[in-house]
Design an enzyme around this catalytic site. Sequence first.
Site, PDB file in Angstrom:
ATOM      1  N   TYR A 150      -3.024  -1.103  10.050  1.00 53.39           N
ATOM      2  CA  TYR A 150      -2.822  -1.088   9.005  1.00 53.39           C
ATOM      3  C   TYR A 150      -1.526  -0.884   8.408  1.00 53.39           C
ATOM      4  O   TYR A 150      -1.094  -1.735   7.762  1.00 53.39           O
ATOM      5  CB  TYR A 150      -4.383  -0.863   7.467  1.00 53.39           C
ATOM      6  CG  TYR A 150      -4.462  -0.699   6.841  1.00 53.39           C
ATOM      7  CD1 TYR A 150      -4.811  -1.850   6.296  1.00 53.39           C
ATOM      8  CD2 TYR A 150      -3.872  -0.099   5.765  1.00 53.39           C
ATOM      9  CE1 TYR A 150      -4.788  -2.438   5.004  1.00 53.39           C
ATOM     10  CE2 TYR A 150      -3.691   0.163   4.368  1.00 53.39           C
ATOM     11  CZ  TYR A 150      -4.418  -0.900   3.331  1.00 53.39           C
ATOM     12  OH  TYR A 150      -4.138  -2.201   2.344  1.00 53.39           O
ATOM     13  N   SER A 201       1.095  -1.282   0.549  1.00 54.49           N
ATOM     14  CA  SER A 201       0.465  -0.544  -0.045  1.00 54.49           C
ATOM     15  C   SER A 201       1.051   1.871   0.204  1.00 54.49           C
ATOM     16  O   SER A 201       2.052   1.171   0.041  1.00 54.49           O
ATOM     17  CB  SER A 201      -0.572  -0.014   1.281  1.00 54.49           C
ATOM     18  OG  SER A 201      -1.223   1.065   1.260  1.00 54.49           O
TER      19      SER A 201
END
Length: 256
Positions: free
Chosen positions: A154, A141
């Site tokens: 996350y 990400s």
Amino acid sequence: MFSLESKNAIVTGAGSGIGQAIANALAKQGAVVDILEVNLDGAAETVSTIEASGGTAAAHECDVTNQAETSAVFEKIVTDRGHLDCLVNNAGVAHVGNVLDTSEEDFDRVLSVNVKGVYNCLKAGVAHMKKSGGAIVNIASTVSVMAIDDRFAYSTSKGAVLTMTYSVATDYCKQGIRCNCVCPGRVHTPFVDNYLKENYPGEEAGMFAKLEASQPIGRMAKPDEIAALAAYICSEEAAFVTGAAFDIDGGFTLLK
């Protein structure tokens, strides 16, 4: 270009969203695709779509957080297919919250899937690939390398995915294994729609527009766009590419 004919691929978490798009893209380029999922209904839908287009795919129920189960599923697939050429570690879960908002249970859940799950699949995949080489794509990400609000757990997990990518690329380059990762920005998936529905009832359209406007390019990515990059990385045209992190974020990292 980017033909994957005669290639066997495993894609985790391909029952929806980015994983589903990647499985479809690899099959379109000629790969035989095996899907590992806890959501068998979603996996079956992906398989049906692939088969309807003339491709070959199969679904396997697998909890990637369980090492013994994951190893056994990989062993069965490789025994049936003969070899493993491509592995896409896509399975993951999201969490919204800062360090104070993140419970121990939340933290453990995110790291169990996003970090241990990738580790388990890397361990199983590399064990088979070291015999004849292969291509690994980890879905990381933009928050692997930058911070946004309320993504403590996350971001932690995706930072680990990035560094696991570097480690595997370094350790197994001589065995012909290429390991790279894709770092998407915001992608319009069912997760986004569900998140807006749960947290902004009645305001979904306005919040969706704000999320799109936050990307310099003016919109979120489409899952198919992430999938096209993954297909390239798996192909022979990317034979000189390993240990790379591909930003695909509509220019989002330019803002930081």
